[in-house]
Design a protein around this motif. Structure first.
Motif, PDB file in Angstrom:
ATOM      1  N   ALA A 137      13.027  21.779  17.066  1.00  0.00           N
ATOM      2  CA  ALA A 137      12.506  21.956  15.708  1.00  0.00           C
ATOM      3  C   ALA A 137      11.957  20.649  15.145  1.00  0.00           C
ATOM      4  CB  ALA A 137      13.593  22.499  14.796  1.00  0.00           C
ATOM      5  N   GLY A 138      11.691  19.687  16.028  1.00  0.00           N
ATOM      6  CA  GLY A 138      11.155  18.408  15.572  1.00  0.00           C
ATOM      7  C   GLY A 138      12.163  17.559  14.827  1.00  0.00           C
ATOM      8  N   TYR A 139      13.454  17.817  15.059  1.00  0.00           N
ATOM      9  CA  TYR A 139      14.540  17.072  14.416  1.00  0.00           C
ATOM     10  C   TYR A 139      14.502  17.196  12.891  1.00  0.00           C
ATOM     11  CZ  TYR A 139      14.975  14.875  19.027  1.00  0.00           C
ATOM     12  OH  TYR A 139      15.114  14.654  20.372  1.00  0.00           O
ATOM     13  N   GLU A 140      13.926  18.281  12.394  1.00  0.00           N
ATOM     14  CA  GLU A 140      13.827  18.448  10.948  1.00  0.00           C
ATOM     15  C   GLU A 140      15.208  18.620  10.314  1.00  0.00           C
ATOM     16  OE1 GLU A 140      13.240  23.312  10.580  1.00  0.00           O
ATOM     17  OE2 GLU A 140      11.533  21.977  10.229  1.00  0.00           O
ATOM     18  N   LEU A 141      15.293  18.277   9.043  1.00  0.00           N
ATOM     19  CA  LEU A 141      16.520  18.452   8.276  1.00  0.00           C
ATOM     20  C   LEU A 141      16.510  19.860   7.702  1.00  0.00           C
ATOM     21  CD1 LEU A 141      19.077  17.048   7.133  1.00  0.00           C
ATOM     22  CD2 LEU A 141      17.691  16.402   5.148  1.00  0.00           C
ATOM     23  N   ASP A 142      17.445  20.702   8.163  1.00  0.00           N
ATOM     24  CA  ASP A 142      17.479  22.113   7.788  1.00  0.00           C
ATOM     25  C   ASP A 142      18.662  22.373   6.856  1.00  0.00           C
ATOM     26  OD1 ASP A 142      17.575  24.851   7.582  1.00  0.00           O
ATOM     27  OD2 ASP A 142      17.476  25.241   9.736  1.00  0.00           O
ATOM     28  N   PRO A 143      18.417  22.640   5.582  1.00  0.00           N
ATOM     29  CA  PRO A 143      19.525  22.886   4.647  1.00  0.00           C
ATOM     30  C   PRO A 143      20.443  24.014   5.092  1.00  0.00           C
ATOM     31  CG  PRO A 143      17.476  22.578   3.449  1.00  0.00           C
ATOM     32  CD  PRO A 143      17.111  22.656   4.895  1.00  0.00           C
ATOM     33  N   ALA A 144      19.901  25.035   5.767  1.00  0.00           N
ATOM     34  CA  ALA A 144      20.721  26.168   6.205  1.00  0.00           C
ATOM     35  C   ALA A 144      21.751  25.729   7.240  1.00  0.00           C
ATOM     36  CB  ALA A 144      19.832  27.273   6.769  1.00  0.00           C
ATOM     37  N   ARG A 145      21.379  24.791   8.110  1.00  0.00           N
ATOM     38  CA  ARG A 145      22.335  24.299   9.107  1.00  0.00           C
ATOM     39  C   ARG A 145      23.486  23.551   8.439  1.00  0.00           C
ATOM     40  NH1 ARG A 145      21.204  24.290  14.523  1.00  0.00           N
ATOM     41  NH2 ARG A 145      19.172  25.153  15.112  1.00  0.00           N
ATOM     42  N   VAL A 157      28.512  14.633   3.174  1.00  0.00           N
ATOM     43  CA  VAL A 157      27.523  14.986   4.185  1.00  0.00           C
ATOM     44  C   VAL A 157      26.608  13.782   4.360  1.00  0.00           C
ATOM     45  CG1 VAL A 157      25.620  16.530   4.802  1.00  0.00           C
ATOM     46  CG2 VAL A 157      27.628  17.429   3.582  1.00  0.00           C
ATOM     47  N   VAL A 158      26.377  13.368   5.622  1.00  0.00           N
ATOM     48  CA  VAL A 158      25.648  12.129   5.900  1.00  0.00           C
ATOM     49  C   VAL A 158      24.369  12.430   6.672  1.00  0.00           C
ATOM     50  CG1 VAL A 158      25.777   9.845   6.951  1.00  0.00           C
ATOM     51  CG2 VAL A 158      27.853  10.898   5.995  1.00  0.00           C
ATOM     52  N   VAL A 159      23.234  11.969   6.129  1.00  0.00           N
ATOM     53  CA  VAL A 159      21.946  12.129   6.804  1.00  0.00           C
ATOM     54  C   VAL A 159      21.177  10.808   6.707  1.00  0.00           C
ATOM     55  CG1 VAL A 159      21.855  14.573   6.236  1.00  0.00           C
ATOM     56  CG2 VAL A 159      20.655  12.943   4.776  1.00  0.00           C
ATOM     57  N   THR A 160      20.194  10.658   7.597  1.00  0.00           N
ATOM     58  CA  THR A 160      19.262   9.536   7.516  1.00  0.00           C
ATOM     59  C   THR A 160      17.872  10.079   7.234  1.00  0.00           C
ATOM     60  OG1 THR A 160      18.946   9.614   9.928  1.00  0.00           O
ATOM     61  CG2 THR A 160      20.560   8.057   9.078  1.00  0.00           C
ATOM     62  N   ASN A 161      17.098   9.327   6.458  1.00  0.00           N
ATOM     63  CA  ASN A 161      15.733   9.749   6.134  1.00  0.00           C
ATOM     64  C   ASN A 161      14.874   8.502   5.930  1.00  0.00           C
ATOM     65  OD1 ASN A 161      13.903  11.900   5.726  1.00  0.00           O
ATOM     66  ND2 ASN A 161      13.863  11.456   3.540  1.00  0.00           N
ATOM     67  N   ARG A 162      14.011   8.204   6.881  1.00  0.00           N
ATOM     68  CA  ARG A 162      13.690   8.851   8.122  1.00  0.00           C
ATOM     69  C   ARG A 162      14.920   9.000   9.013  1.00  0.00           C
ATOM     70  NH1 ARG A 162       8.189   9.205   9.699  1.00  0.00           N
ATOM     71  NH2 ARG A 162       6.804   8.235   8.150  1.00  0.00           N
ATOM     72  N   SER A 168      11.733  11.573  12.256  1.00  0.00           N
ATOM     73  CA  SER A 168      11.385  12.725  11.417  1.00  0.00           C
ATOM     74  C   SER A 168      11.740  12.421   9.967  1.00  0.00           C
ATOM     75  CB  SER A 168      12.142  13.962  11.898  1.00  0.00           C
ATOM     76  OG  SER A 168      11.931  15.060  11.044  1.00  0.00           O
ATOM     77  N   ARG A 169      10.867  12.855   9.051  1.00  0.00           N
ATOM     78  CA  ARG A 169      11.093  12.560   7.641  1.00  0.00           C
ATOM     79  C   ARG A 169      11.170  13.840   6.822  1.00  0.00           C
ATOM     80  NH1 ARG A 169       6.755   9.044   4.516  1.00  0.00           N
ATOM     81  NH2 ARG A 169       5.740  11.073   4.372  1.00  0.00           N
ATOM     82  N   ALA A 170      12.211  13.942   6.015  1.00  0.00           N
ATOM     83  CA  ALA A 170      12.379  15.087   5.123  1.00  0.00           C
ATOM     84  C   ALA A 170      11.693  14.796   3.788  1.00  0.00           C
ATOM     85  CB  ALA A 170      13.856  15.375   4.889  1.00  0.00           C
ATOM     86  N   SER A 171      11.162  15.829   3.178  1.00  0.00           N
ATOM     87  CA  SER A 171      10.508  15.691   1.879  1.00  0.00           C
ATOM     88  C   SER A 171      11.541  15.620   0.760  1.00  0.00           C
ATOM     89  CB  SER A 171       9.585  16.890   1.639  1.00  0.00           C
ATOM     90  OG  SER A 171      10.357  18.079   1.501  1.00  0.00           O
ATOM     91  N   ARG A 172      11.092  15.223  -0.391  1.00  0.00           N
ATOM     92  CA  ARG A 172      11.953  15.217  -1.582  1.00  0.00           C
ATOM     93  C   ARG A 172      12.457  16.633  -1.862  1.00  0.00           C
ATOM     94  NH1 ARG A 172      14.732  12.136  -5.671  1.00  0.00           N
ATOM     95  NH2 ARG A 172      14.707  13.385  -7.560  1.00  0.00           N
ATOM     96  N   PRO A 210       9.866   8.969   0.313  1.00  0.00           N
ATOM     97  CA  PRO A 210      10.676   9.907  -0.480  1.00  0.00           C
ATOM     98  C   PRO A 210      12.094   9.389  -0.652  1.00  0.00           C
ATOM     99  CG  PRO A 210       9.481  11.052   1.248  1.00  0.00           C
ATOM    100  CD  PRO A 210       9.315   9.592   1.519  1.00  0.00           C
ATOM    101  N   THR A 211      12.624   9.512  -1.833  1.00  0.00           N
ATOM    102  CA  THR A 211      13.993   9.095  -2.098  1.00  0.00           C
ATOM    103  C   THR A 211      14.790  10.255  -2.670  1.00  0.00           C
ATOM    104  OG1 THR A 211      15.400   7.551  -3.330  1.00  0.00           O
ATOM    105  CG2 THR A 211      13.345   8.229  -4.380  1.00  0.00           C
ATOM    106  N   ALA A 212      16.088  10.242  -2.396  1.00  0.00           N
ATOM    107  CA  ALA A 212      16.983  11.263  -2.928  1.00  0.00           C
ATOM    108  C   ALA A 212      17.672  10.812  -4.207  1.00  0.00           C
ATOM    109  CB  ALA A 212      18.037  11.634  -1.879  1.00  0.00           C
ATOM    110  N   VAL A 213      17.225   9.702  -4.769  1.00  0.00           N
ATOM    111  CA  VAL A 213      17.822   9.199  -6.014  1.00  0.00           C
ATOM    112  C   VAL A 213      17.724  10.251  -7.114  1.00  0.00           C
ATOM    113  CG1 VAL A 213      17.374   7.595  -7.905  1.00  0.00           C
ATOM    114  CG2 VAL A 213      17.599   6.736  -5.592  1.00  0.00           C
ATOM    115  N   ASN A 214      18.816  10.353  -7.884  1.00  0.00           N
ATOM    116  CA  ASN A 214      18.916  11.244  -9.048  1.00  0.00           C
ATOM    117  C   ASN A 214      19.076  12.716  -8.688  1.00  0.00           C
ATOM    118  OD1 ASN A 214      18.985   9.451 -11.212  1.00  0.00           O
ATOM    119  ND2 ASN A 214      16.750   9.290 -11.297  1.00  0.00           N
TER     120      ASN A 214
END
Length: 376
Positions: A137-145, A157-162, A168-172, A210-214
């Motif tokens: 799946a291109g190493y995408e970040l899947d919220p359902a998983r 929960v720990v993720v890296t972005n990229r 692979s980069r997840a969107s905001r 993209p940042t996950a701030v806020n």
């Protein structure tokens, strides 16, 4: 309590010993002379006003208050402090809960992933669970998983972005969906954003990407090491809601503080971040194109290079990650085997140095791959 982190044990000393470094992912800059303190690229930059402290510079960049910022001794330190704060809060809640006081906090970490992000919560006494970011799946970040892997005891929960190691980069928007899922579980989302700035000029935002701030129940970490290339300064930060930052500050009392000279150098680097970023962005674009062309021209390699990213996760048609890494090291070429990222079959290539230097390294590595393919 804290076991050896195999990757850090393995990588220590290798970048300096290598003839060709294709393993270091930071956009490295020149270091001071042996008796010097100020990195050459900071020497001629103007210093910020005396009344502008580092917390304010970071807070202004993310459009948050200084109460939302905690300065740390690098991103690894920030991740440690954040996980300790999340796990400690869960343990405290369990002690106060008469019905479920014996529950062990659990931390959910992406797979494949960076080994220290697994070893740290394990060392802090949490049970570590994993969720997949599959290569199919291109190493995408899947919220359902993530939602499917959560339990009542999951506190973080720990993720890296990229994503490290794939790029692979997840969107905001994706990060926001993940944060809602994690918040609904009364857990904390930790997003390591050290590679978020790896992007093109037209994509640049807070420190580059993209940042996950806020986002709800979310803490982000970053540093001056990867994008700005000032690893020896050893300064990072975390940004979160004020209550979480207060808990993290309590953890900081148990670990070394950030040095005054390092804080001063980081103030200068971040005050002039836009000027420094231009050079980093130019290198990213040139090295990304170089890496993409190298992989595309080889029939024995599979894997993709994400846009705006100078590293990637690849496999060879007839040799696993350790075989490729060992063959490369025999010729003085540093390549990181995938076993440090949960995938023995693959290896990570990272073009962090100047373009001409990594071009020479790729030429030498191509000769190694030709030799490996000829033997198969």
């Amino acid at each position: 309590m804290f076991s050896t982190i195999d990757y850090l044990d393995w990588i220590t000393g290798r970048p300096d010993a290598a003839t060709h470094d294709l393993g270091s992912s930071d956009l490295r800059r020149a270091v001071p002379e042996p008796d010097g303190i100020v990195p050459p690229d900071l020497g001629d930059l103007p210093s910020p006003p005396d009344d502008l402290d580092l917390e304010t510079i970071i807070a202004d960049a993310y459009d948050v208050g200084t109460e939302n910022v905690l300065v740390t001794a690098g991103a690894t330190h920030a991740n440690f402090v954040a996980m300790a704060a999340a796990i400690g809060a869960a343990e405290s809640d369990n002690e106060d809960d008469e019905d479920d006081g014996n529950g062990t906090p659990r931390v959910l970490v992406e797979k494949p992933g960076y080994e220290p992000l697994v070893a740290t919560p394990d060392g802090l006494g949490a049970t570590v669970d994993r969720f997949r970011r599959p290569k199919e799946a291109g190493y995408e970040l899947d919220p359902a998983r993530i939602e499917g892997a959560l339990s009542d005891e999951t506190c973080c929960v720990v993720v890296t972005n990229r994503h490290n190691p794939s790029g692979s980069r997840a969107s905001r928007e994706t990060l926001a969906e993940v944060s809602r899922t994690v918040a609904d579980n009364d857990a904390t989302l930790l997003v390591d954003e050290v590679y978020a700035p790896f992007c093109t000029d037209d994509e640049a935002s807070v420190f580059g990407g993209p940042t996950a701030v806020n986002l709800p129940n979310t803490v982000i970490t970053n540093s001056v090491t990867k994008f700005l290339g000032f690893g020896p300064i050893r300064v990072g930060w975390l940004v979160a809601d004020a209550e979480f930052v207060s808990r993290a500050q309590s953890v900081m009392f148990h670990v070394p503080a950030v040095s005054g000279p390092a804080m001063a150098l980081t103030r200068r680097a971040l005050y002039d971040e836009s000027d420094l970023a231009d050079g980093s962005r130019d290198r990213i674009e040139a090295n990304r194109d170089l890496l993409a062309a190298f992989v595309a021209e080889r029939d024995d390699l599979s894997g993709s290079v994400a846009p705006g990213c100078t590293y990637g996760f690849f496999s060879h048609e007839s040799a696993d990650g350790d075989e490729i890494s060992e063959a490369a090291w025999e010729e003085g070429i540093l390549v990181v085997p995938g076993r440090f990222f949960d995938d023995d079959e693959r290896f990570r290539l990272s073009l962090g140095l100047d373009t001409e230097t990594v071009r020479e390294g790729l030429d030498a590595f191509g000769t190694v791959l030709d030799s490996v393919s000829a033997k198969s």
